[in-house]
Design a protein around this motif. Structure first.
Motif, PDB file in Angstrom:
ATOM      1  N   VAL A  58       0.846  -1.188   0.000  1.00 16.16           N
ATOM      2  CA  VAL A  58       0.000   0.000   0.000  1.00 16.16           C
ATOM      3  C   VAL A  58       0.887   1.246   0.000  1.00 16.16           C
ATOM      4  O   VAL A  58       1.841   1.330   0.771  1.00 16.16           O
ATOM      5  CB  VAL A  58      -0.914   0.019   1.255  1.00 16.16           C
ATOM      6  N   GLU A 108       0.500   5.435   0.437  1.00 13.62           N
ATOM      7  CA  GLU A 108      -0.402   6.506   0.861  1.00 13.62           C
ATOM      8  C   GLU A 108       0.231   7.862   0.555  1.00 13.62           C
ATOM      9  O   GLU A 108       1.431   8.043   0.736  1.00 13.62           O
ATOM     10  CB  GLU A 108      -0.663   6.443   2.362  1.00 13.62           C
ATOM     11  N   ASP A 148     -10.575  -1.286   5.610  1.00 11.05           N
ATOM     12  CA  ASP A 148      -9.403  -1.737   6.366  1.00 11.05           C
ATOM     13  C   ASP A 148      -9.219  -0.802   7.556  1.00 11.05           C
ATOM     14  O   ASP A 148      -8.916   0.374   7.379  1.00 11.05           O
ATOM     15  CB  ASP A 148      -8.171  -1.710   5.450  1.00 11.05           C
ATOM     16  N   ARG A 182      -9.032   2.748   5.942  1.00 11.53           N
ATOM     17  CA  ARG A 182      -8.982   2.937   4.497  1.00 11.53           C
ATOM     18  C   ARG A 182     -10.291   2.433   3.898  1.00 11.53           C
ATOM     19  O   ARG A 182     -10.836   1.419   4.340  1.00 11.53           O
ATOM     20  CB  ARG A 182      -7.812   2.143   3.900  1.00 11.53           C
ATOM     21  N   TYR A 183     -10.751   3.147   2.897  1.00 10.61           N
ATOM     22  CA  TYR A 183     -11.937   2.725   2.149  1.00 10.61           C
ATOM     23  C   TYR A 183     -11.557   2.698   0.678  1.00 10.61           C
ATOM     24  O   TYR A 183     -11.074   3.706   0.141  1.00 10.61           O
ATOM     25  CB  TYR A 183     -13.116   3.682   2.380  1.00 10.61           C
ATOM     26  N   TYR A 184     -11.768   1.564   0.025  1.00  6.73           N
ATOM     27  CA  TYR A 184     -11.373   1.395  -1.375  1.00  6.73           C
ATOM     28  C   TYR A 184     -12.566   1.594  -2.310  1.00  6.73           C
ATOM     29  O   TYR A 184     -13.587   0.938  -2.176  1.00  6.73           O
ATOM     30  CB  TYR A 184     -10.752   0.019  -1.585  1.00  6.73           C
ATOM     31  N   GLY A 193      -8.188   4.023  -3.162  1.00  2.00           N
ATOM     32  CA  GLY A 193      -9.101   4.371  -2.086  1.00  2.00           C
ATOM     33  C   GLY A 193      -8.686   5.638  -1.368  1.00  2.00           C
ATOM     34  O   GLY A 193      -7.820   6.384  -1.833  1.00  2.00           O
ATOM     35  N   PHE A 232      -7.884   7.307   2.757  1.00  2.00           N
ATOM     36  CA  PHE A 232      -7.564   6.937   4.130  1.00  2.00           C
ATOM     37  C   PHE A 232      -7.730   8.140   5.048  1.00  2.00           C
ATOM     38  O   PHE A 232      -7.664   9.287   4.624  1.00  2.00           O
ATOM     39  CB  PHE A 232      -6.138   6.370   4.241  1.00  2.00           C
ATOM     40  N   GLU A 291      -6.448   9.063   9.261  1.00  2.00           N
ATOM     41  CA  GLU A 291      -5.633   8.541  10.355  1.00  2.00           C
ATOM     42  C   GLU A 291      -5.520   9.578  11.467  1.00  2.00           C
ATOM     43  O   GLU A 291      -5.240  10.734  11.203  1.00  2.00           O
ATOM     44  CB  GLU A 291      -4.247   8.191   9.797  1.00  2.00           C
ATOM     45  N   VAL A 334      -4.968   6.335  -1.188  1.00  2.00           N
ATOM     46  CA  VAL A 334      -4.219   5.106  -0.963  1.00  2.00           C
ATOM     47  C   VAL A 334      -4.276   4.281  -2.251  1.00  2.00           C
ATOM     48  O   VAL A 334      -5.292   4.248  -2.923  1.00  2.00           O
ATOM     49  CB  VAL A 334      -4.766   4.347   0.254  1.00  2.00           C
ATOM     50  N   LYS A 381      -3.259   0.423  -3.659  1.00  2.00           N
ATOM     51  CA  LYS A 381      -2.923  -0.939  -3.251  1.00  2.00           C
ATOM     52  C   LYS A 381      -2.480  -1.745  -4.463  1.00  2.00           C
ATOM     53  O   LYS A 381      -3.081  -1.645  -5.529  1.00  2.00           O
ATOM     54  CB  LYS A 381      -4.149  -1.591  -2.601  1.00  2.00           C
TER      55      LYS A 381
END
Length: 166
Positions: A28, A30, A98, A138-140, A146, A148, A150, A163, A165
């Motif tokens: 991943v 970011e 995630d 995280r949302y894809y 996606g 993220f 934090e 993000v 992947k």
């Protein structure tokens, strides 16, 4: 022909049902910005690699700069850099979500310089080891792209971004 279409739909359903947002061998990247820090709006980059279904390790780097007017001394330019290692435990993972928490261990450098240094004031600098923790998610939107968010230690208290992947 109808049987082929049904078989393809079933295969696609099985494939997407087994796809997780994070796991062993997942990589991943970011890229984001931070809010809630004292150094303006920082930018940050990070990389994480899944060493198991639940644990990921990676690196992070961030930079922020801010200039403030300071009367007689002219403008003061503040810069802050952070480079670190981080480890995350992914405690909730679906095919598009995630959620994780983790720790960071790194090195930071902060510096203040004057643009009109009429009085011979030396720049102020500080650096050293840092540690902290974070919790994020995280949302894809697709299998590989996606967003993220934090909370926790970093160059800012709250970071958001994209993000990727692979």
């Amino acid at each position: 022909m109808k049987k082929i279409i049904i078989a393809l739909v079933m295969f696609a359903g099985i494939s997407s049902a087994n796809a997780q947002a994070f796991g062993d061998g997942t990589s991943v990247i970011e890229a984001g910005v931070g809010f809630g820090g004292t150094f303006g709006m920082p930018i940050a980059l990070g990389f994480e690699y899944g060493i198991s279904e639940k644990i990921g390790i990676g690196i992070t780097a961030a930079y922020a700069s801010k200039t403030e007017a300071n009367g007689v001394f002219g403008d003061v330019k503040y810069t802050y850099m952070l480079v670190g290692l981080k480890g995350n435990y992914h405690f909730y993972t679906t095919d598009v979500i995630d959620v994780y928490g983790g720790i960071i261990l790194g090195y930071n450098s902060a510096k203040a310089t004057f643009t009109q240094n009429q009085f011979g004031i030396q720049p102020t600098a500080a650096s050293g080891a840092v540690y902290g923790g974070q919790i994020g998610g995280r949302y894809y939107f697709t299998d590989s792209i996606g967003a993220f968010a934090e909370l926790g230690y970093g160059i800012a208290n709250f970071n958001v971004g994209l993000v990727f992947k692979f």
